[in-house]
Design a protein around this motif. Structure first.
Motif, PDB file in Angstrom:
ATOM      1  N   ALA A  75       0.809  -1.219   0.000  1.00 10.19           N
ATOM      2  CA  ALA A  75       0.000   0.000   0.000  1.00 10.19           C
ATOM      3  C   ALA A  75       0.841   1.267   0.000  1.00 10.19           C
ATOM      4  N   THR A  76       2.096   1.180   0.418  1.00  7.66           N
ATOM      5  CA  THR A  76       2.957   2.371   0.373  1.00  7.66           C
ATOM      6  C   THR A  76       3.267   2.805  -1.051  1.00  7.66           C
ATOM      7  N   GLY A  77       3.057   1.914  -2.011  1.00  3.41           N
ATOM      8  CA  GLY A  77       3.390   2.236  -3.395  1.00  3.41           C
ATOM      9  C   GLY A  77       4.870   2.152  -3.709  1.00  3.41           C
ATOM     10  N   THR A  78       5.662   1.671  -2.756  1.00  2.35           N
ATOM     11  CA  THR A  78       7.112   1.608  -2.943  1.00  2.35           C
ATOM     12  C   THR A  78       7.524   0.402  -3.758  1.00  2.35           C
ATOM     13  N   VAL A  79       6.797  -0.708  -3.647  1.00  2.00           N
ATOM     14  CA  VAL A  79       7.084  -1.904  -4.435  1.00  2.00           C
ATOM     15  C   VAL A  79       5.937  -2.135  -5.405  1.00  2.00           C
ATOM     16  N   LEU A  80       6.197  -2.937  -6.431  1.00  2.00           N
ATOM     17  CA  LEU A  80       5.209  -3.114  -7.483  1.00  2.00           C
ATOM     18  C   LEU A  80       4.040  -3.970  -7.033  1.00  2.00           C
ATOM     19  N   ASP A  81       4.322  -4.988  -6.200  1.00  2.00           N
ATOM     20  CA  ASP A  81       3.284  -5.952  -5.838  1.00  2.00           C
ATOM     21  C   ASP A  81       3.799  -6.823  -4.698  1.00  2.00           C
ATOM     22  N   GLN A  82       2.977  -7.781  -4.267  1.00  2.00           N
ATOM     23  CA  GLN A  82       3.357  -8.642  -3.155  1.00  2.00           C
ATOM     24  C   GLN A  82       4.566  -9.511  -3.471  1.00  2.00           C
ATOM     25  N   ALA A  83       4.775  -9.824  -4.747  1.00  2.00           N
ATOM     26  CA  ALA A  83       5.925 -10.652  -5.114  1.00  2.00           C
ATOM     27  C   ALA A  83       7.248  -9.942  -4.848  1.00  2.00           C
ATOM     28  N   MET A  84       7.219  -8.625  -4.663  1.00  2.00           N
ATOM     29  CA  MET A  84       8.436  -7.871  -4.359  1.00  2.00           C
ATOM     30  C   MET A  84       8.641  -7.674  -2.860  1.00  2.00           C
ATOM     31  N   VAL A  85       7.918  -8.413  -2.047  1.00  2.00           N
ATOM     32  CA  VAL A  85       8.172  -8.421  -0.607  1.00  2.00           C
ATOM     33  C   VAL A  85       9.213  -9.511  -0.366  1.00  2.00           C
ATOM     34  N   TYR A  86      10.478  -9.083  -0.252  1.00  2.00           N
ATOM     35  CA  TYR A  86      11.629  -9.984  -0.312  1.00  2.00           C
ATOM     36  C   TYR A  86      12.177 -10.330   1.070  1.00  2.00           C
ATOM     37  N   PHE A  87      11.299 -10.686   1.994  1.00  2.00           N
ATOM     38  CA  PHE A  87      11.768 -11.081   3.325  1.00  2.00           C
ATOM     39  C   PHE A  87      12.781 -12.221   3.215  1.00  2.00           C
ATOM     40  N   ASP A  88      13.668 -12.328   4.214  1.00  2.00           N
ATOM     41  CA  ASP A  88      14.622 -13.438   4.252  1.00  2.00           C
ATOM     42  C   ASP A  88      13.919 -14.790   4.234  1.00  2.00           C
ATOM     43  N   ALA A  89      12.758 -14.854   4.854  1.00  2.00           N
ATOM     44  CA  ALA A  89      11.895 -16.031   4.781  1.00  2.00           C
ATOM     45  C   ALA A  89      10.462 -15.517   4.744  1.00  2.00           C
ATOM     46  N   ARG A  90       9.634 -16.156   3.932  1.00  2.00           N
ATOM     47  CA  ARG A  90       8.265 -15.675   3.759  1.00  2.00           C
ATOM     48  C   ARG A  90       7.347 -16.845   3.459  1.00  2.00           C
ATOM     49  N   LEU A  91       6.043 -16.595   3.546  1.00  2.00           N
ATOM     50  CA  LEU A  91       5.073 -17.542   3.032  1.00  2.00           C
ATOM     51  C   LEU A  91       5.066 -17.437   1.519  1.00  2.00           C
ATOM     52  N   SER A  92       5.170 -18.563   0.841  1.00  2.00           N
ATOM     53  CA  SER A  92       5.128 -18.543  -0.610  1.00  2.00           C
ATOM     54  C   SER A  92       3.741 -18.143  -1.088  1.00  2.00           C
ATOM     55  N   ALA A  93       3.705 -17.314  -2.129  1.00  2.00           N
ATOM     56  CA  ALA A  93       2.428 -16.925  -2.720  1.00  2.00           C
ATOM     57  C   ALA A  93       1.894 -17.998  -3.670  1.00  2.00           C
ATOM     58  N   ARG A  94       2.771 -18.947  -4.076  1.00  2.00           N
ATOM     59  CA  ARG A  94       2.374 -19.946  -5.072  1.00  2.00           C
ATOM     60  C   ARG A  94       2.163 -21.338  -4.497  1.00  2.00           C
ATOM     61  N   TYR A  95       2.851 -21.627  -3.402  1.00  2.00           N
ATOM     62  CA  TYR A  95       2.844 -22.987  -2.865  1.00  2.00           C
ATOM     63  C   TYR A  95       2.523 -22.945  -1.368  1.00  2.00           C
ATOM     64  N   PRO A  96       2.068 -24.056  -0.797  1.00  2.00           N
ATOM     65  CA  PRO A  96       1.824 -24.119   0.655  1.00  2.00           C
ATOM     66  C   PRO A  96       3.135 -24.378   1.410  1.00  2.00           C
ATOM     67  N   THR A  97       4.030 -23.414   1.307  1.00  2.00           N
ATOM     68  CA  THR A  97       5.376 -23.593   1.847  1.00  2.00           C
ATOM     69  C   THR A  97       5.858 -22.337   2.556  1.00  2.00           C
TER      70      THR A  97
END
Length: 356
Positions: free
Chosen positions: A195-217
């Protein structure tokens, strides 16, 4: 678990080769799943999900072999290097999202010719996934240390074992995270960042570890691509052990360690600087300790999960081999010295040893 590897395309002299699209256009089904990354000088491979460490090791080699064979059809080679040893001007892949990122992020995007290794480990649902994320943060820096494989940048020795981690940290969302506690809090944090408009979308949330947006991982993203498939296999086994240990701790009511992100970031920087050749920040004390001791503590931390998966003996052997031969960064520096400072030969040697 499954592993995604980003690989460098190089010419016969070791220079980065902007040939990814041509390789993909001519790749055959036998070459396995190959994808673009951000730059034309990169390919990405992915293993299928597997429970067996032996099957994963075979899949990693098959993915590298397929990429190698597909690249050869376009006069290119494949090297598992976190960064190019030689200087480069990267060629952004001609996809709208990548071109938007190039325009928005300037030199951060222009120089994003870096290759990582992402390990996916399955979780039952988002609640378990967030419980895992809240508990694995202290041990991610040792995983980076094990993988370090990028001591050169733009034709220069950097003094870092993983300079890729330095370059990657330029992205606004890269790095460690706070405790979330619930899936709702995690997803709210991601939505607030977008929502800050700083990144293009959720796929650009580059945490060291994250919930995958594509897989249950849970997707662990801290590592350099590993120079050899054995180190990638070791990384995957330890990552699965970490996730399983964290899930068991959460189920048993063990509280998540409340370590401030600034401490985790400092430990991450130390791992990228020193790798396996100096001190790391010990998650048991948050004080410096020899890398050998910290990696040993990581193995001890996940020992029960490794044993239950049947991975403990393999991890012991793989880790012993890593200590014996040295990290990818150490081996690159040795090749550099043996080639009288010819960085192109470092990339060529890495391509020669892609499957070793």
């Amino acid at each position: 678990m499954g592993v995604e590897e980003e690989l460098l395309l190089v010419a016969d002299d070791g220079a980065p080769s902007p040939s990814a699209q041509a390789v993909l256009d001519t790749a055959e089904e036998a070459h396995g799943p190959l994808e673009n990354e951000f730059m034309e000088e990169q390919l990405e491979t992915a293993t299928p999900p597997t429970r067996s460490l032996t099957e994963l090791a075979d899949a990693l080699r098959a993915g590298r072999r397929g990429a190698q064979e597909a690249a050869a059809g376009q006069g290119a080679r494949v090297a598992a290097l976190g960064t190019s040893p030689l200087a480069f001007t990267g060629t952004t892949v001609s996809k709208l999202r990548y071109m938007r990122a190039r325009a928005e992020f300037g030199i951060t995007a222009w120089e994003q010719l870096t290759n990582g290794c992402h390990v996916h480990v399955s979780v039952s649902d988002d609640a378990e996934g967030v419980a895992v994320l809240d508990r694995i943060g202290p041990w991610l820096a040792p995983l980076l240390a094990i993988s370090t494989n990028s001591p050169f940048w733009q034709g220069q020795p950097t003094g870092y074992e993983s300079f890729r981690s330095q370059v990657w940290s330029r992205w606004p969302t890269a790095g460690p995270t706070r405790l979330f506690g619930t899936p709702e809090a995690y997803h709210a944090a991601v939505e607030a960042i977008v929502a800050t408009g700083t990144v293009l979308d959720q796929a650009m949330v580059y945490f060291d570890a994250r919930l995958s947006a594509r897989y249950p991982t849970v997707e662990i993203r801290v590592a350099d691509v590993c120079l050899d498939p054995d180190t990638a296999t070791l990384l995957a086994a330890l990552s699965r052990g970490l996730v399983e240990t964290a899930a068991r701790d959460a189920a048993s009511g063990v509280a998540a360690p409340d370590v401030h992100p600034e401490i985790l970031r400092t430990a991450h920087w130390r791992a990228g600087r020193s790798g396996l050749d100096g001190d790391l920040v010990d998650p048991r004390t948050w004080r410096p300790a020899p890398a050998h001791d910290v990696v040993g503590a990581l193995v001890e931390h996940v020992k029960e999960a490794l044993a239950d998966a049947g991975d403990l003996d393999a991890v012991t052997d793989l880790l012993g081999a890593l200590w014996s031969r040295g990290s990818g960064a150490a081996r690159q520096r040795a090749w550099y010295a043996g080639a009288d400072g010819d960085l192109g030969q470092v990339a060529v040697r890495a391509a020669d040893e892609l499957l070793s």
